[in-house]
Design a protein around this motif. Structure first.
Motif, short mmCIF file in Angstrom:
data_model
loop_
_atom_site.label_atom_id
_atom_site.label_comp_id
_atom_site.label_asym_id
_atom_site.label_seq_id
_atom_site.Cartn_x
_atom_site.Cartn_y
_atom_site.Cartn_z
N ASN A 111 1.99 14.54 -14.22
CA ASN A 111 2.16 13.10 -14.03
C ASN A 111 1.23 12.55 -12.96
OD1 ASN A 111 4.24 12.30 -15.86
ND2 ASN A 111 5.65 13.54 -14.65
N ARG A 112 0.27 13.38 -12.55
CA ARG A 112 -0.63 12.93 -11.48
C ARG A 112 -1.46 11.73 -11.98
NH1 ARG A 112 -3.38 18.62 -10.42
NH2 ARG A 112 -3.41 18.45 -12.68
N VAL A 113 -1.78 10.83 -11.08
CA VAL A 113 -2.53 9.63 -11.50
C VAL A 113 -4.01 10.02 -11.62
CG1 VAL A 113 -3.10 7.24 -10.93
CG2 VAL A 113 -0.86 8.18 -10.27
N HIS A 114 -4.53 9.94 -12.84
CA HIS A 114 -5.90 10.39 -13.07
C HIS A 114 -6.95 9.30 -12.86
CE1 HIS A 114 -3.34 13.18 -15.51
NE2 HIS A 114 -4.04 14.02 -14.81
N CYS A 115 -6.50 8.07 -12.95
CA CYS A 115 -7.47 6.99 -12.83
C CYS A 115 -6.76 5.71 -12.39
CB CYS A 115 -8.14 6.78 -14.19
SG CYS A 115 -9.42 5.53 -14.20
N CYS A 116 -7.44 4.93 -11.59
CA CYS A 116 -6.85 3.65 -11.17
C CYS A 116 -7.86 2.54 -11.46
CB CYS A 116 -6.51 3.69 -9.69
SG CYS A 116 -6.03 2.09 -9.02
N PHE A 117 -7.48 1.63 -12.34
CA PHE A 117 -8.31 0.44 -12.56
C PHE A 117 -7.94 -0.55 -11.46
CE2 PHE A 117 -8.73 0.74 -17.52
CZ PHE A 117 -9.59 1.81 -17.36
N TYR A 118 -8.91 -0.87 -10.63
CA TYR A 118 -8.62 -1.85 -9.57
C TYR A 118 -9.21 -3.20 -9.97
CZ TYR A 118 -7.77 -4.18 -5.29
OH TYR A 118 -7.30 -5.10 -4.40
N PHE B 139 0.85 -1.19 0.00
CA PHE B 139 0.00 0.00 0.00
C PHE B 139 0.88 1.24 0.00
CE2 PHE B 139 -4.13 -1.54 2.23
CZ PHE B 139 -4.17 -2.63 1.39
N SER B 140 1.86 1.22 0.93
CA SER B 140 2.62 2.47 1.10
C SER B 140 3.45 2.80 -0.14
CB SER B 140 3.49 2.43 2.35
OG SER B 140 4.33 1.32 2.29
N THR B 141 3.93 1.77 -0.85
CA THR B 141 4.69 2.05 -2.07
C THR B 141 3.79 2.75 -3.09
OG1 THR B 141 5.86 -0.02 -1.67
CG2 THR B 141 6.15 0.96 -3.84
N ILE B 142 2.58 2.24 -3.23
CA ILE B 142 1.66 2.80 -4.24
C ILE B 142 1.18 4.20 -3.81
CG2 ILE B 142 -0.58 2.46 -5.37
CD1 ILE B 142 -0.02 -0.60 -5.11
N ILE B 143 0.84 4.33 -2.53
CA ILE B 143 0.37 5.63 -2.03
C ILE B 143 1.47 6.69 -2.16
CG2 ILE B 143 -0.35 6.87 0.08
CD1 ILE B 143 -1.92 4.27 0.77
N SER B 144 2.69 6.29 -1.83
CA SER B 144 3.81 7.24 -1.95
C SER B 144 3.95 7.70 -3.39
CB SER B 144 5.14 6.62 -1.55
OG SER B 144 5.09 6.20 -0.26
N TYR B 145 3.77 6.77 -4.32
CA TYR B 145 3.90 7.14 -5.73
C TYR B 145 2.85 8.21 -6.09
CZ TYR B 145 4.21 7.02 -10.76
OH TYR B 145 4.36 7.41 -12.07
N ILE B 146 1.61 7.96 -5.68
CA ILE B 146 0.52 8.92 -6.00
C ILE B 146 0.84 10.28 -5.36
CG2 ILE B 146 -1.95 9.40 -5.71
CD1 ILE B 146 -2.38 6.33 -5.64
N ASP B 147 1.23 10.25 -4.08
CA ASP B 147 1.54 11.50 -3.38
C ASP B 147 2.73 12.23 -4.00
OD1 ASP B 147 -0.53 11.34 -1.62
OD2 ASP B 147 0.63 10.48 0.03
N ASP B 148 3.73 11.45 -4.41
CA ASP B 148 4.92 12.07 -5.01
C ASP B 148 4.56 12.86 -6.26
OD1 ASP B 148 6.49 11.06 -3.07
OD2 ASP B 148 7.44 9.49 -4.29
N GLN B 149 3.61 12.32 -7.04
CA GLN B 149 3.22 13.02 -8.27
C GLN B 149 2.49 14.32 -7.92
OE1 GLN B 149 4.80 11.53 -10.67
NE2 GLN B 149 5.12 9.93 -9.13
#
Ligand code: GDP
Length: 402
Positions: free
Chosen positions: A179-186, A150-160
């Protein structure tokens, strides 16, 4: 071309042109100026390994088959068993469109810990440029401690977001790369009876940061009844757990009836139950992308077989809305939270300059600021004392003169 004309060309049908994805229609959504500049969109795909993420992305953005590649280091695996990563997709897209940015080394693909693999390509379709970044998260769900992934993915989103915030307060604001994440297909497994605890935890962890679009993977493994039951169950659980997924906006009242109908169908299809494939198969006399079974062919781009085309239509026709929600809701939340935490917004109501990228953490910055304020106060008091002393000295000298 109006939304209606577009609809009349066939609802969710596969446009005739090979290599057609559909973003050539983006000009209908925004002003010409933005068209000239091009579109920037980042799509993240998350889900357990083997759910078909790479295959689906490949099917979404390509109509050509990409060559199966042998990954160095993946000893003992045949090409077919080798994970068909997004790099491969990017590679083919790069070749096809002759525009390249970046993709990572192939060896990364066989590691099992959660990683972030971002592949960016610039695609041009009918004069419209799209800078598409697909962010894959291989290894998600493989770790024993889910919080790690979770934290790896969340950090990526926050970093952008952080990068964007920093660029926005810099001098070159007009040319910010978004480079912000506009959509996440879960991706949700078709084999369970609904959401797993991991699915619930993850979606709750990111729902305030990114537009979450739930997708049921490998829908060809479910009968129509099972599919409907699973969809209902997932929606109930999403509701029950207070998970905020991306909601398609209602069609405006002045939109034509076809577009309203399309929006209604798309809304009713969530979570999209999709099928992906990297193979072209002969079916009813024509070549289609599909999966061949002893009893027949499941066609990826057949709306009667699965929701693939609906998912793609949703992504293309609502790309601008996904960007707007990212800007107005998720980024604004991040921005105000970030500025408050660093004490740059609250008391005076205006934004103070940001620290350089990779600067100190907000907590450290808080401490620094308090220290600086105290030092300034001390300096003011020292100056005041010095002034008073000088005045007293003057007065003393004056009295002596009398
Ligand atoms: P990822 O790890 O989530 O990226 O999954 P892959 O795209 O690498 O796919 C894993 C395996 O599932 C491959 O053997 C694919 O051929 C297969 N696969 C992908 N999509 C589907 C699908 O829609 N239905 C079925 N039955 N299998 C699929």
């Amino acid at each position: 071309m109006s939304q209606g004309d577009r609809m009349k060309q066939g609802q969710f049908t596969n446009p005739e042109t090979p290599g057609y994805v559909g973003f050539a229609n983006l000009p209908n959504q925004v002003h010409r100026k933005s068209v000239k500049k091009g579109f920037e969109f980042t799509l993240m795909v998350v889900g357990e390994s083997g759910l078909g993420k790479s295959t689906l992305i490949n099917s979404l953005f390509l109509t050509d088959l990409y060559p199966e590649r042998i990954i160095p280091g993946a000893a003992g695996r045949t090409p077919a068993q080798t994970r068909t990563g997004l790099q491969a997709v990017a590679f083919v897209m790069l070749l096809s469109f002759m525009h390249s940015r970046s993709f990572h080394s192939q060896t990364e693909k066989i590691e099992r810990t959660v990683q972030i693999e971002a592949s960016t390509v610039e695609i041009e379709e009918r004069g419209v440029k799209l800078r598409l970044t697909v962010v894959d998260t291989p290894g998600y769900g493989d770790a024993i401690n889910s919080q790690d992934c979770f934290s790896t993915i969340i950090s990526y989103i926050d970093d952008q977001f952080e990068r964007y915030l920093h660029d926005e307060s810099g001098l070159n604001r007009r040319h910010i790369v978004d480079n912000r994440v506009h959509c996440c297909f879960y991706f949700i497994s078709p084999l369970g009876h609904g959401l797993k605890p991991l699915d619930v935890q993850f979606m709750k962890a990111i729902h305030n940061k990114v537009n979450v679009v739930p997708v049921i993977a490998k829908a060809d493994t479910l009968t129509l009844r099972e599919r409907e039951r699973l969809k209902r169950r997932i929606l109930d659980e999403i509701d029950e757990h207070g998970i905020k997924i991306y909601h398609l906006p209602d069609a405006e009242s002045d939109e034509d009836e076809d577009f309203k109908e399309q929006t209604r169908i798309l809304k009713a299809s969530i979570p999209f139950a999709v099928v992906g494939s990297n193979q072209q198969i002969e079916a009813k006399g024509k070549k289609v992308r599909g999966r061949l079974y002893p009893w027949g062919v499941v066609e990826v781009e057949n709306p009667e077989h699965n929701d693939f085309l609906k998912l793609r239509t949703m992504l293309i026709t609502h790309m601008q809305d996904l960007q707007e929600v990212t800007q107005d809701l998720h980024y604004e939340n991040f921005r105000s939270d970030r500025l408050k935490r660093s004490g740059r917004l609250s008391s005076h109501g205006y934004v103070l300059p940001l620290s350089p990228a990779n600067g100190p953490e907000p907590e450290e910055m808080d401490k620094d600021m308090i220290l600086q304020e105290k030092e300034a106060e001390l300096r003011r008091m020292q100056e005041m004392i010095a002034k008073m002393q000088a005045q007293m000295q003057k007065q003393g000298d004056g009295e002596g003169d009398v």
